[in-house]
Each structure stands twice: as C-alpha cells, then as structure tokens.
Design a protein around this motif. Structure first.
Motif, PDB file in Angstrom:
ATOM      1  N   SER A  57       0.833  -1.208   0.000  1.00  0.00           N
ATOM      2  CA  SER A  57       0.000   0.000   0.000  1.00  0.00           C
ATOM      3  C   SER A  57       0.865   1.254   0.000  1.00  0.00           C
ATOM      4  O   SER A  57       1.916   1.293   0.625  1.00  0.00           O
ATOM      5  CB  SER A  57      -0.887   0.015   1.247  1.00  0.00           C
ATOM      6  OG  SER A  57      -1.802  -1.037   1.173  1.00  0.00           O
ATOM      7  N   GLY A  58       0.419   2.243  -0.740  1.00  0.00           N
ATOM      8  CA  GLY A  58       1.090   3.534  -0.742  1.00  0.00           C
ATOM      9  C   GLY A  58       2.404   3.553  -1.493  1.00  0.00           C
ATOM     10  O   GLY A  58       3.211   4.463  -1.323  1.00  0.00           O
ATOM     11  N   ARG A 104       8.449   2.662  -2.079  1.00  0.00           N
ATOM     12  CA  ARG A 104       8.762   3.975  -2.613  1.00  0.00           C
ATOM     13  C   ARG A 104      10.254   4.275  -2.608  1.00  0.00           C
ATOM     14  O   ARG A 104      10.904   3.975  -1.620  1.00  0.00           O
ATOM     15  CB  ARG A 104       8.044   5.040  -1.765  1.00  0.00           C
ATOM     16  CG  ARG A 104       6.842   5.592  -2.425  1.00  0.00           C
ATOM     17  CD  ARG A 104       6.355   6.851  -1.781  1.00  0.00           C
ATOM     18  NE  ARG A 104       6.626   6.972  -0.370  1.00  0.00           N
ATOM     19  CZ  ARG A 104       5.731   6.738   0.600  1.00  0.00           C
ATOM     20  NH1 ARG A 104       4.527   6.341   0.293  1.00  0.00           N
ATOM     21  NH2 ARG A 104       6.056   6.907   1.863  1.00  0.00           N
TER      22      ARG A 104
END
Lengths: 268, 255
Positions: free
Chosen positions: B42-43, B211
């Motif tokens: 997620s993210g 990320r």
C-alpha cells in the motif's frame, strides 16, 4: 412471518402525530395563537392586542389594497439587493474556494463585512444616497454579500475532488463537469445561502424603510408607531410574517426537498 | 492496442517544501488484449501509475506510448474503476453509467440502452432507478464497474477495485470480470496488493518495490483460464511474488 407482522403493527401503532407530520405544524401554530390570546387578556388592548382584533385588522389592510402596495415595494427592494449580492457572491465564493491567494486576500473583507451592524449600513446608505430606492438596495447588498459568499466559499472548498477526477478520467468536458458534477454539489450550499440571505434581507429592508423611506412594510410599522397604534404595528408585522412563511413552506422547503432528495436514500 | 510506459519518473511536492519520489524509472509493456496485474504494498505508487496512463497526472519524465506512439494516448477511451466507487450520488444508478457514456460521446438514446445492458451484466438491472446511497458498498462498486465497461474502453484501468469488498462478493466479481474481459479482449491494468488475486486474474504480473517504486520483477502466468484460487500452482506463484517483495512469512514460522 414474525418480522412482517411486527413491522405492520409498528405502522399501525405509530401515533397520529407520526402519521401526519402536518398536524404537528398546525398544532404548533394553534398553540402560539392560544398563548398569545391568553397573554393579551392581561393587558390593555392599546399595548397588547389579541389575535382576534389583529387578524381582523390584517384582513382590513389586505382588502383595502394598502398591504399589496407596501409589500410590493419591500419585495422589490429585497429582490434587487438579494439578486446583486447573490451574483457577486457566486463569483467571489467560487474564486475564494479554488484560489488560495484569493482566499487570503478576501477573507478579512468577509470578516469585516459580517461584523459591521446592518443598522450602521442602513444609516450610511441613507446619508449617502438620500431617500431613494438605491439606499435600501445598497444596504441589502452590502449586508448579504459577505454572508452568501461565506456559504459558497465553504461549499466550493468542500467539493469532492475524487468525483471530479473520475469525470476527467472518463473524458467529460469542462461544461459537463460543471453542470453534472460541480453544481449539484454546490446546490445545498446555494439553498442555505438563499434561506439565510432572504431572512436577513427582509429585516434589513424594514430597518432601512423605517429610517427614511416613504413606503414599504418598515415605513408602515414606523407610521403606526407615529400614531401610537399597537394594533397596526401588530397587523403589519403579522401580515408580513405570513407572506414570509408562505415563501418558506410553499417555495423554499419543497424546492430543497426536490433537489436534495437523493440524500435521504437509506442504505440497504 | 499495446500500452507501454518508458522510464517514468514522478515526484510529488510535500507540505514541508521537499519532494517525495514516488516512481523511479518505471518501464512496462501491456500487450494488446493482455490482463496485467501490478502488485505492490500500500502507498507505493501503484495508483500513480494508473493516473499517469489515464492522463490525470503528468509524469516528470518518461513517456506513455500507445501502439508505439502511433496513437495519441490522450485519445484513448479509458474505463477507470477506482478503489472507492466515486459515483455521482445525485444521479440514479442508470444516469451514473449514462454519464460516462455521454462523456465519451455516445448519443443519449444509445447511452440509456447501453447503460441498461451493462447494469444487467453486473446484476443490478432492478436497481437502475435507485440513488447510489441506497445501495450497499458492493453494489455501488458494481455500478462503477458497469460504468467503466459500458463505454467499451480501449483500456480498462482498475485500482484495487475489490479491496473494500467482502471476499465472497470479490470472488463473484473477479470471475465476472474475467468472463467479460475474455469476450472484449481489451487490455486491462489491474492494481492490487493481493498477490493471490493477481495470479488468479493476470497474464502478466508486475511486482513493484516500495517507494520510490520501480518494477522488481515481471512474472508470466501461463495457466489456462478456468483457474481456481486454491490451485497449488497459483499458490506457488503467489509465494514467488511475496518472496520478491521480501515478505518471507515462511522464515518467520521457522523461528
């Protein structure tokens, strides 16, 4: 079986007040009249006339044609001032909602505008413009504009950007996004602004008329004060209030129910 | 129609003035008619990839090429199913589907008929006159799926469309989606954090790092289409994805 029988029982068991909400409103009005009548009995009619003589007087001023003349004068002023304020507020409110710098620039204007008493504006307008139609219209405009702008500004800030993005993903054009996605979200705020704005506009107009005009509901209340007729003060106030109630329940409420009906849907 | 992303970089400004690198050198190809799943935690920037393909977000560098740039990406007809239904709550279910059709230039009369057809397909024909708020979350998401399918898109983008649904509803909708996709044979980019869902649906699974996200690994699922989610071969592929993501559940158990 059991649940269906209990639910139908529930509908039958509901009190008469729940089945006919209009009855509650009527009962509320009737109570007001009874209380008024009861209180009036303790005072001389010169100071506190009861509902029966007042409504008789209301009937007189309506049939004599006086009421229509003065009501029309007041209504035209309200309509003109309200319309101008609404027009400016839509532009300014949306601009403040989408532009951070614009928001900061105009915010103090809104706060100052909301703070200045409407009576002060009425006096200033009459001193500037004299006894003219422009004075009350100007007063309504400056009093209403910050209030309506606040509503539209907040409505614009509360827009759901996710559905706007959805519309863009499906290649909806700008006109379609505004018509089908943005305006429906602003409608509840526009309605709230209309309601607050109108109720304030009536009060402001009556003040301006009372201070220095030669017709309108405010003037007639002032005139009644001049001849010290409490009956007339009451009659003009009541007649005016009846028109306001008719507007609220006959126009604004049904309109609101129509355009925001989708909100009342209950999840399964 | 083949979709290719070449060297996509994307950073987002942060409140404190710095910037957050979300995508780093993302390069991938979705072949014509291919079902492609993008898996990541997620993210990590999965949604950003879809938004860039849809043209909602501009990349800082890199390109989106449709059929080797023979077709302008902004001319593509895109059906987008978001994580949340994102319906217009003030329009009826049918009007919601018709909205997407009108937006993509379908005449009103045809839009109405097609909206009805696709609502029928997702099992909501009885509810077409209801407002969305009267429906359950799963039904709202099915409206969103009908809306994306109704425009008969060149490319279907799906952003964890089943993640808010209960597993039973999700299973039914996954099977439905595969059935519709096999008829239409248009490319699908399907983002999920559910590795098993990815291997059940996809021809190609792309595994994203955390990320800033980049493609760690691409996996082909060469199994025939009557797949079962409990198939040991799918479970083994799921393991492969979790290993690539560094989620070593097995080693935790061994301790």
């Amino acid at each position: 079986m059991k649940s269906s029988s209990s639910s139908s029982e529930g509908a039958e068991g509901a009190s008469i007040w729940q089945r006919w909400p209009a009855l509650v409103y009527l009962a509320s009005l009737a109570t007001m009249l009874v209380v008024w009548h009861a209180i009036a009995r303790f005072f001389p009619p010169m100071l506190f006339p009861g509902p029966i003589p007042v409504f008789a007087r209301v009937w007189e001023i309506i049939v004599s044609g006086q009421f229509i003349v003065h009501m029309a004068a007041t209504m035209l002023r309200v309509a003109a001032g309200f319309f101008c304020a609404f027009l400016v507020s839509i532009g300014l409110g949306i601009f403040m909602g989408v532009n951070r710098t614009g928001e900061r620039f105009f915010e103090p204007e809104i706060v100052v505008g909301l703070t200045i008493p409407s009576l002060a504006w009425a006096v200033i307008a009459l001193m500037w413009f004299g006894i003219s139609e422009f004075a009350p219209i100007f007063t309504i405009f400056v009093v209403l504009q910050p209030l309506i702008t606040v509503n539209i500004w907040q409505g614009t800030k509360a827009l759901d950007h996710e559905v706007i993005e959805m519309a863009r993903a499906f290649r909806a054009g700008r006109a379609m996004v505004i018509r089908d996605v943005v305006i429906p979200q602003l409608v509840p705020y526009l309605l709230a602004a209309t309601r607050f704005g109108l109720s304030l506009a009536w009060k402001v107009t009556v003040i301006a008329e009372l201070l220095g005009l030669s017709n309108g509901i405010g003037y007639m209340i002032h005139y009644s004060f001049g001849i010290f007729s409490m009956l007339d003060v009451f009659a003009w106030t009541i007649a005016f209030t009846l028109v306001m109630l008719a507007l609220e329940y006959g126009l604004l409420k049904p309109l609101e129910a129509r355009v925001t009906g989708w909100r009342r849907a209950v999840a399964l | 129609m083949q979709i290719a992303l070449r060297g996509i970089h994307k950073e987002f400004p942060r409140q404190n003035g710095g910037s957050l690198a979300v995508l780093r050198d993302v390069t991938l190809t979705v072949e014509a008619g291919e079902f492609c799943c993008v898996v990541g935690s997620s993210g990590c920037g999965k949604s950003t990839i879809l938004n860039i393909v849809a043209g909602l977000t501009l990349p800082d560098s890199g390109q989106v090429l449709v059929d080797d740039a023979r077709i302008d990406a902004s001319r593509m007809r895109i059906g987008y199913v978001f994580q949340k239904p994102r319906l217009l709550n003030w329009k009826s279910v049918r009007e919601n589907v018709a909205f997407a059709l009108k937006a993509s230039g379908t005449p009103a009369a045809e839009a109405r008929a097609r909206a009805q057809h696709y609502l029928d397909l997702v099992g909501l024909s009885q509810f077409e006159d209801e407002f969305p708020l009267a429906l359950s979350g799963g039904m709202q998401q099915r409206v969103a799926i009908a809306r994306a399918l109704a425009i008969e898109p060149d490319l279907l983008l799906m952003d964890e469309p089943f993640s808010h649904l209960d597993e039973l509803t999700a299973r039914v909708l996954r099977a439905e989606l595969l059935r519709i996709w096999q008829q239409a044979r248009k490319p699908v980019m399907f983002v999920t954090h559910n590795a098993l869902e990815a291997v059940y649906l996809a021809d190609q699974v792309l595994i994203l790092s955390g990320r800033p996200a980049t493609i760690l690994k691409s996996l082909r699922v060469g199994l025939p289409r009557d797949r079962e989610m409990e198939d040991p071969r799918l479970v083994a592929l799921q393991r492969e994805i979790l290993d690539a993501l560094g989620i070593t559940g097995a080693s935790v158990v061994r301790h």
